[in-house]
Design a protein around this motif. Structure first.
Motif, PDB file in Angstrom:
ATOM      1  N   ARG A   7     -53.812  34.044 -24.687  1.00 35.56           N
ATOM      2  CA  ARG A   7     -53.100  35.248 -25.119  1.00 35.56           C
ATOM      3  C   ARG A   7     -52.712  35.061 -26.571  1.00 35.56           C
ATOM      4  O   ARG A   7     -52.323  33.978 -26.986  1.00 35.56           O
ATOM      5  N   SER A   8     -52.790  36.136 -27.322  1.00 29.71           N
ATOM      6  CA  SER A   8     -52.394  36.052 -28.719  1.00 29.71           C
ATOM      7  C   SER A   8     -50.869  36.045 -28.801  1.00 29.71           C
ATOM      8  O   SER A   8     -50.183  36.499 -27.876  1.00 29.71           O
ATOM      9  N   PRO A   9     -50.335  35.543 -29.910  1.00 24.61           N
ATOM     10  CA  PRO A   9     -48.877  35.596 -30.087  1.00 24.61           C
ATOM     11  C   PRO A   9     -48.345  37.027 -29.978  1.00 24.61           C
ATOM     12  O   PRO A   9     -47.242  37.244 -29.486  1.00 24.61           O
ATOM     13  N   THR A  10     -49.140  37.987 -30.401  1.00 23.68           N
ATOM     14  CA  THR A  10     -48.715  39.381 -30.313  1.00 23.68           C
ATOM     15  C   THR A  10     -48.574  39.819 -28.857  1.00 23.68           C
ATOM     16  O   THR A  10     -47.616  40.505 -28.506  1.00 23.68           O
ATOM     17  N   GLN A  11     -49.505  39.416 -28.000  1.00 23.97           N
ATOM     18  CA  GLN A  11     -49.413  39.757 -26.574  1.00 23.97           C
ATOM     19  C   GLN A  11     -48.194  39.098 -25.939  1.00 23.97           C
ATOM     20  O   GLN A  11     -47.500  39.719 -25.128  1.00 23.97           O
ATOM     21  N   GLU A  13     -45.430  38.178 -27.466  1.00 25.81           N
ATOM     22  CA  GLU A  13     -44.223  38.836 -27.978  1.00 25.81           C
ATOM     23  C   GLU A  13     -44.041  40.198 -27.310  1.00 25.81           C
ATOM     24  O   GLU A  13     -42.918  40.574 -26.964  1.00 25.81           O
ATOM     25  N   ALA A  14     -45.111  40.944 -27.113  1.00 21.45           N
ATOM     26  CA  ALA A  14     -45.012  42.236 -26.431  1.00 21.45           C
ATOM     27  C   ALA A  14     -44.515  42.044 -24.998  1.00 21.45           C
ATOM     28  O   ALA A  14     -43.684  42.820 -24.511  1.00 21.45           O
ATOM     29  N   ARG A  16     -42.622  39.576 -23.956  1.00 23.55           N
ATOM     30  CA  ARG A  16     -41.189  39.246 -24.064  1.00 23.55           C
ATOM     31  C   ARG A  16     -40.352  40.506 -24.263  1.00 23.55           C
ATOM     32  O   ARG A  16     -39.253  40.609 -23.728  1.00 23.55           O
ATOM     33  N   GLN A  17     -40.869  41.429 -25.036  1.00 19.98           N
ATOM     34  CA  GLN A  17     -40.137  42.676 -25.269  1.00 19.98           C
ATOM     35  C   GLN A  17     -39.994  43.478 -23.977  1.00 19.98           C
ATOM     36  O   GLN A  17     -38.965  44.110 -23.746  1.00 19.98           O
ATOM     37  N   ASP A 100     -51.618  29.246 -23.084  1.00 21.37           N
ATOM     38  CA  ASP A 100     -51.928  30.111 -24.217  1.00 21.37           C
ATOM     39  C   ASP A 100     -52.479  29.255 -25.308  1.00 21.37           C
ATOM     40  O   ASP A 100     -52.944  29.545 -26.270  1.00 21.37           O
TER      41      ASP A 100
END
Length: 100
Positions: A7-11, A13-14, A16-17, A100
């Motif tokens: 998973r990308s860091p963006t995925q 973080e999303a 987590r949000q 990840d």
């Protein structure tokens, strides 16, 4: 080398949000947060320390997933598909496992 489940860091973080939004949703009503605290064994004072824990985020999303009425209500309020909550849980679970 990354695995197929990377998973990308963006995925992450999303995801987590989504978990933090779920926490805000539960915390917005004592009748919603009370059962989660009872199930998790946490006190309200413990929440701040747990916020950075991926395991906490997974447990929080598990709680929603296991209480379908809460899952549907949160997803509706957040204007997301309930499947996004399930996907976020999977992303965070695998990120916590070091996949990840």
């Amino acid at each position: 080398m990354k695995s197929r489940n990377s998973r990308s860091p963006t995925q992450i973080e999303a995801a987590r949000q989504v978990a933090l939004g779920a926490l805000a949703y539960l915390a917005g009503d004592p009748e919603r947060i009370g059962p989660f605290l009872a199930d998790s064994g946490l006190s309200p004072a413990d929440l701040r320390g747990a916020l950075g824990s991926a395991a906490f985020h997974v447990a929080l999303l598990d709680h929603l997933i296991n209480h379908q009425e809460l899952l549907i209500a949160y997803a509706g309020e957040a204007k997301i598909d309930p499947g996004h909550v399930v996907a976020a849980r999977e992303i965070l679970f695998h990120a916590d496992m070091g996949e990840d």
